[in-house]
Write a protein that holds these residues in place. Structure first.
Motif, PDB file in Angstrom:
ATOM      1  N   SER A 129       2.346   3.776  -6.511  1.00  0.00           N
ATOM      2  CA  SER A 129       0.943   4.620  -6.494  1.00  0.00           C
ATOM      3  C   SER A 129      -0.125   3.748  -6.901  1.00  0.00           C
ATOM      4  O   SER A 129      -1.393   4.287  -6.399  1.00  0.00           O
ATOM      5  N   LYS A 130      -0.080   2.912  -7.865  1.00  0.00           N
ATOM      6  CA  LYS A 130      -1.229   1.849  -8.234  1.00  0.00           C
ATOM      7  C   LYS A 130      -1.573   0.808  -7.540  1.00  0.00           C
ATOM      8  O   LYS A 130      -2.239  -0.082  -7.988  1.00  0.00           O
ATOM      9  N   SER A 131      -0.882   0.698  -6.466  1.00  0.00           N
ATOM     10  CA  SER A 131      -0.805  -0.788  -5.625  1.00  0.00           C
ATOM     11  C   SER A 131      -0.411  -1.902  -6.363  1.00  0.00           C
ATOM     12  O   SER A 131      -1.272  -2.859  -6.393  1.00  0.00           O
ATOM     13  N   TRP A 132       0.575  -1.742  -7.273  1.00  0.00           N
ATOM     14  CA  TRP A 132       0.962  -3.044  -7.995  1.00  0.00           C
ATOM     15  C   TRP A 132       1.941  -3.567  -7.377  1.00  0.00           C
ATOM     16  O   TRP A 132       2.789  -4.456  -7.882  1.00  0.00           O
ATOM     17  N   TYR A 192       5.466   4.685  -9.921  1.00  0.00           N
ATOM     18  CA  TYR A 192       4.117   4.722 -10.405  1.00  0.00           C
ATOM     19  C   TYR A 192       3.281   3.496  -9.929  1.00  0.00           C
ATOM     20  O   TYR A 192       2.096   3.495  -9.908  1.00  0.00           O
ATOM     21  N   ALA A 193       3.978   2.342 -10.073  1.00  0.00           N
ATOM     22  CA  ALA A 193       3.532   1.145  -9.722  1.00  0.00           C
ATOM     23  C   ALA A 193       3.129   1.089  -8.122  1.00  0.00           C
ATOM     24  O   ALA A 193       2.198   0.587  -7.782  1.00  0.00           O
ATOM     25  N   ASP A 214      -2.653   0.814 -19.445  1.00  0.00           N
ATOM     26  CA  ASP A 214      -2.286   1.908 -18.670  1.00  0.00           C
ATOM     27  C   ASP A 214      -1.211   2.786 -19.414  1.00  0.00           C
ATOM     28  O   ASP A 214      -0.308   2.234 -19.734  1.00  0.00           O
ATOM     29  N   SER A 244       4.998   6.134   0.429  1.00  0.00           N
ATOM     30  CA  SER A 244       5.331   5.579  -1.073  1.00  0.00           C
ATOM     31  C   SER A 244       7.028   6.093  -1.204  1.00  0.00           C
ATOM     32  O   SER A 244       7.625   5.195  -1.741  1.00  0.00           O
ATOM     33  N   ASP A 289      -1.682  -3.182 -15.652  1.00  0.00           N
ATOM     34  CA  ASP A 289      -2.503  -2.838 -16.582  1.00  0.00           C
ATOM     35  C   ASP A 289      -1.918  -2.570 -17.876  1.00  0.00           C
ATOM     36  O   ASP A 289      -1.458  -1.501 -17.923  1.00  0.00           O
ATOM     37  N   THR A 339       1.263   4.895 -18.551  1.00  0.00           N
ATOM     38  CA  THR A 339       2.337   4.935 -17.932  1.00  0.00           C
ATOM     39  C   THR A 339       2.930   3.430 -18.141  1.00  0.00           C
ATOM     40  O   THR A 339       4.264   3.534 -18.526  1.00  0.00           O
ATOM     41  N   TYR A 340       2.386   2.501 -17.960  1.00  0.00           N
ATOM     42  CA  TYR A 340       2.899   1.166 -18.204  1.00  0.00           C
ATOM     43  C   TYR A 340       3.212   0.943 -19.724  1.00  0.00           C
ATOM     44  O   TYR A 340       4.460   0.601 -19.939  1.00  0.00           O
ATOM     45  N   SER A 376      -1.854  -7.660 -11.393  1.00  0.00           N
ATOM     46  CA  SER A 376      -2.378  -6.203 -11.195  1.00  0.00           C
ATOM     47  C   SER A 376      -2.113  -5.316 -12.451  1.00  0.00           C
ATOM     48  O   SER A 376      -2.505  -4.203 -12.512  1.00  0.00           O
TER      49      SER A 376
END
Length: 941
Positions: free
Chosen positions: A485-488, A482-483, A463, A503, A460, A465-466, A458
């Motif tokens: 929030s991104k459903s990672w 952040y992960a 991305d 969260s 990205d 932030t990544y 998952s």
């Protein structure tokens, strides 16, 4: 009227219908009586007789053929032993799983009580961190295993198990597939599930027993018989176990046997084999390659038995037979001597690089020979599991207690700081952290991915932030939030009952998850040791003393007392002395260099005389059934002892390739015997400018023979450039590569060597003709392929496929097949070209790069050194190819020491191996102590 009645009766009786009816009535009555007798009067007797007289097929495994060396010395044979087997005799019911689990548990308990080990083939193991992990040998075996458990769709209910972790698969097996109830630890749970799975695999083959343990003791055998009441279906069977002589020296070559896997069973039988799930087959090496030859024929006996197992009658019987024997081309004495000499040379190089001081990153990068700080060696004893952190907790000695206390205190400090950082709003920005904490954060990130908490697929990479986190511009806190929030994040991997948490709640669960695995993770513990050894909190002497405390070394009171002074000089002197004696081996330390390979051939017939891979392993520990603890140790070993470097260790050939370039140029009239080329130390016709190994000096003007002797890169850069120059005068790399490839193929470098065991595919370079001309570019060859190449050069162009098999005989010694190496081609080159190349290779020894190293032999060698740089932060690979005697070659050899740095070291190994084979050295010479290496001042050509 009466007379009419009797007349009618008479006619009826006389009629055919009456006769037939009467007969049918009698027969029907007999049937009714028989049914009454069977079902009412003698129901119990006949039912018991019917049920108990079952047909059973008893299989007798064929005896595997022996393996011998070329002189008839035994290398592999069969030894009589006893095994514990299980045959499922439990009737189907809701309680069947529970009954089987109880039986298996009782059997395991009895077997282990008397010091024996259970055996099973199962693709899940417990790693050094105490977690379940997969151990599949191939994608096919993974697919087959998962399909057997979950079906082709990999689903059970609403759960898709196609990407399930090992822990999830175990959870399914425990709670659903085998219904294992009870409070068992992880090891016992794994053993029960593994054996249950093997029993399940045999369930479709009636009366095929599942082996639970092999080579058991008399005590275990007696205990099994005494506990028959609680061990329904468990019995002791006579069998054989495969044994290997001097296993360490031959294991990568000969391989080992084991129970046939699901994928192997399918593969063998699809190819016309006749195997069943209880058969044992070759798993690697000669054992696998010669499976059809070595495997005996299974015997079968069809019998009727009663409910007690008593044989009532025999229907048919076929005796088992012995497999054929295989005699190898390998010379046992040479193989053993070669292994010992190679190990000693690697040890000597390692010793020359260990320094009793700290080594800066800059020094490590800038040096041709990379020094190793003694502290790094001490840490490797922990890092490579020579010393056990788990055993350290037992605190059996004052020193162990002292070291463990220091480790525990350090762990508390680290955990407290990480907890503070992770629970803060922003946390510590990665790039602002110390090197120590950067490594901790890296470990946490990798562990979250490994545990599938952070879903790798998952992430990205585009991305923003990544990208920031990868660049180190934000903290791990920010990234995890952040992960989320991104459903990672994989919520199910966190074992949260409530899937609908916030969260913030999810982040808190992840923080607790991290802190928990820090406490129980062996790999993280090793990082603590690394930094505590580096900063001096844990002393080098304390680590060295642990070698005695934990029984790695036999107690030496003098050394123990010296180490008790806790001075760095004593610990340094100690570790050097132990490496010199090979009490501690390069493989255990697992730093550069720690491995190597040597392949020796007869260039006149393609026979391999020795094929050595270092380090090796004990294939007796894997024979028949894998010792799980030993296997885990091999898998975790940083020196990779299961890897056959002789046939699979690909690397650039370096300057050993220059004979190909010379032959190509001579045959294409690019150069002649007398043409000279000036080496300026730097080649300026392409950019960036490649340099000769002697730079900033230069070789000046040389002809091709002198260029081979001095291994002049400048000369061969020019040759590669001219080979790639088109008729229009422009340089085209592809043109040069195409010409080089013609003679690389002629000399055998476009194909596998021909040996019967698994071998990696060679690769001819597709990059830069100039660089490829000196053996760099993207060339990639295994040592055995270089051995074929040097054999072809030695014999004047006969390109034989190499072979390890001399002959095949029956058990009485009668020759069934005499093997002969195939001649692939004869090199099409002029006698002038051959004379130039052979002369140049002879000059390497008499006046070239390694002249001094060959002053101590009367044997006339011809050879070529080579180095190949793979990583600027590590030593270059050390290579050498040679043949001898020069005028009438009897032996050809390739020697490779990965990350050994100087080609002098591989040359000296090869020299001594040949000297031993030709009688110039004795066993006493082979067994001398490790000598210091001169590689720190040797050239890299």
């Amino acid at each position: 009227m009466i007379s009419d009645f009797f007349y009618t009766i008479y006619n009826i009786i006389k009629s055919r219908i009456f006769i037939v009816g009467a007969v049918l009535t009698v027969l029907f009555g007999v049937v009714l009586f028989r049914l009454f007798d069977l079902q009412i009067i003698n129901e119990s007797y006949y039912m018991n007789t019917y049920v108990q007289q079952a047909e059973k097929t008893v299989y007798t495994p064929g005896t595997r053929g022996n393996i011998y060396d070329t002189n008839g010395e035994l290398l592999a044979y069969n030894e009589l032993s006893y095994a514990v087997t299980f045959e499922d005799k439990i009737d189907s019911s809701d309680e069947k799983n529970g009954i089987l689990n109880e039986i298996v548990y009782n059997a395991i308990t009895i077997i282990e009580k008397y010091g024996d080990k259970v055996s099973y083939d199962f693709p899940i193991v417990i790693n050094s961190d105490g977690n379940y992990e997969f151990n599949f040998t191939s994608d096919a075996s993974r697919t087959l295993f998962m399909t057997n458990l979950f079906g082709k769709k990999m689903k059970k209910g609403n759960v898709d198990y196609s990407n399930a972790s090992a822990a999830e698969v175990m959870d399914y097996c425990v709670n659903s597939f085998f219904d294992l109830e009870g409070d068992y630890d992880m090891e016992m749970t794994l053993k029960i599930i593994a054996i249950r799975y093997n029993i399940f695999q045999n369930s479709y083959q009636k009366y095929v027993a599942t082996t639970i343990a092999t080579n058991i003791s008399k005590e275990t055998m007696t205990a099994i018989y005494e506990n028959e009441a609680i061990l329904t279906g468990v019995s002791v069977a006579e069998t054989t176990i495969r044994r290997y002589v001097d296993s360490e020296y031959f294991a990568p070559l000969i391989g080992y046997t084991g129970k046939i896997s699901e994928s192997e069973l399918q593969e063998y039988n699809d190819n016309g084999g006749d195997y069943i799930s209880s058969d044992y087959v070759g798993k690697s090496g000669i054992e696998s390659a010669m499976e059809d030859t070595l495997q005996g024929v299974r015997g079968e006996k069809k019998i009727f038995v009663d409910s007690t197992g008593k044989v009532l009658s025999t229907v048919s019987s076929t005796d088992s037979s012995v497999g054929k024997d295989v005699t190898l081309t390998i010379d046992k004495k040479l193989q053993i001597a070669t292994y010992k000499m190679l190990e000693k040379k690697i040890a000597s190089v390692l010793i020359s690089q260990i320094v009793n001081r700290d080594v800066s990153d800059k020094e490590q990068e800038d040096s041709d020979v990379h020094p190793i700080a003694a502290k790094t060696v001490y840490f490797q004893l922990i890092n490579n599991n020579v010393l056990s952190i788990k055993d350290l907790k037992k605190k059996r000695t004052n020193n162990e207690a002292k070291v463990y206390t220091k480790y525990s205190d350090a762990l508390k400090v680290v955990k407290s700081r990480l907890k503070k950082q992770l629970e803060s709003d922003k946390g510590e920005v990665y790039n602002d952290s110390s090197d120590e904490y950067k490594e901790y954060y890296d470990y946490i990130f990798d562990e979250l991915k490994s545990d599938n908490v952070l879903i790798s697929s998952s992430l990205d990479s585009s991305d923003a932030t990544y990208k920031k986190y990868i660049a180190g511009d934000i903290s791990i806190n920010e990234f995890i939030k952040y992960a989320i929030s991104k459903s990672w994040i994989n919520i199910s991997a966190l074992q949260i009952d409530n899937q609908y948490i916030t969260s913030d709640e999810t982040y808190k669960v992840i923080v607790n998850y991290i802190l928990d695995f820090i406490d129980n993770n062996a790999s993280f513990s090793k990082l603590i040791f690394k930094y505590k050894i580096n900063d001096g909190t844990i002393n080098g002497c304390e680590i060295c003393m642990l070698l005695y405390d934990q029984g790695v070394l036999e107690k030496d009171r003098d050394w123990y007392n010296k180490l008790s002074t806790y001075t760095s000089t004593e610990s340094y002197n100690f570790i050097i002395s132990q490496i010199k004696k090979l009490n501690i081996t390069p493989a255990q330390i697992a730093l550069d260099p720690c491995s190597g390979s040597v392949v020796v051939t007869n260039p006149n017939n393609g026979k391999v005389l020795a094929m050595v891979t270092y380090p090796s392993y004990d294939n007796n520990m894997l024979s028949g059934s894998v010792d799980a603890d030993y296997w885990a140790k091999l898998v975790d070993d940083l020196s990779s002892p299961l890897y056959n470097r002789a046939t699979q260790g690909l690397s650039a050939p370096g300057s050993t390739f220059k004979m190909v370039t010379a032959m190509t140029a001579l045959e294409n009239n690019t150069i002649t015997r007398y043409r000279t080329i000036v080496d300026k130390g730097e080649f300026d016709k392409i950019s960036p400018h490649p340099k000769c190994w002697i730079y900033p000096s230069a070789h000046g003007s040389l002809n091709v023979m002198q260029a081979i002797a001095q291994s002049c890169n400048g000369f061969f850069y020019e040759v590669g450039y001219e080979l790639g120059t088109t008729s229009s005068g422009k340089y085209d790399s592809a043109t040069g590569l195409k010409k080089l490839e013609v003679y690389a193929k002629e000399l055998g470098l476009d194909m596998k060597s021909g040996v019967e065991i698994t071998e990696s595919d060679p690769k001819f370079s597709t990059e830069s003709a100039v660089h490829s001309a000196i053996g760099q570019g993207s060339h990639s060859y295994a040592p055995v392929q270089l051995a074929r190449y040097i054999s072809t050069l030695a014999n004047g162009g006969k390109n034989y496929e190499l072979t390890l098999v001399d002959k095949i005989t029956d058990s009485s010694g009668n020759v069934i097949k005499k093997n002969k190496a195939k001649l692939s081609n004869t090199v099409n080159a002029s006698s002038e070209t051959w004379d130039i190349i052979h002369t140049g290779m002879r000059m390497v020894i008499t006046e070239g790069t390694i002249e001094k190293s060959f002053k101590d032999t009367d044997i006339a060698f011809a050879g070529k050194t080579g180095t190949a740089e793979e990583n600027s932060k590590r030593n270059a690979h050390s290579l050498f190819v040679a043949y001898a005697p020069y005028n009438k070659p009897k032996v050809a050899i390739s020697a490779v020491i990965p990350f050994g740095n100087s080609s002098h070291d591989s040359a000296e190994v090869a020299k001594d191996v040949v000297r031993y084979y030709l009688g110039e050295l004795t066993d006493d010479d082979v067994n001398k102590d490790v000598e210091s290496s001169s590689s720190t001042s040797a050239v890299r050509d």
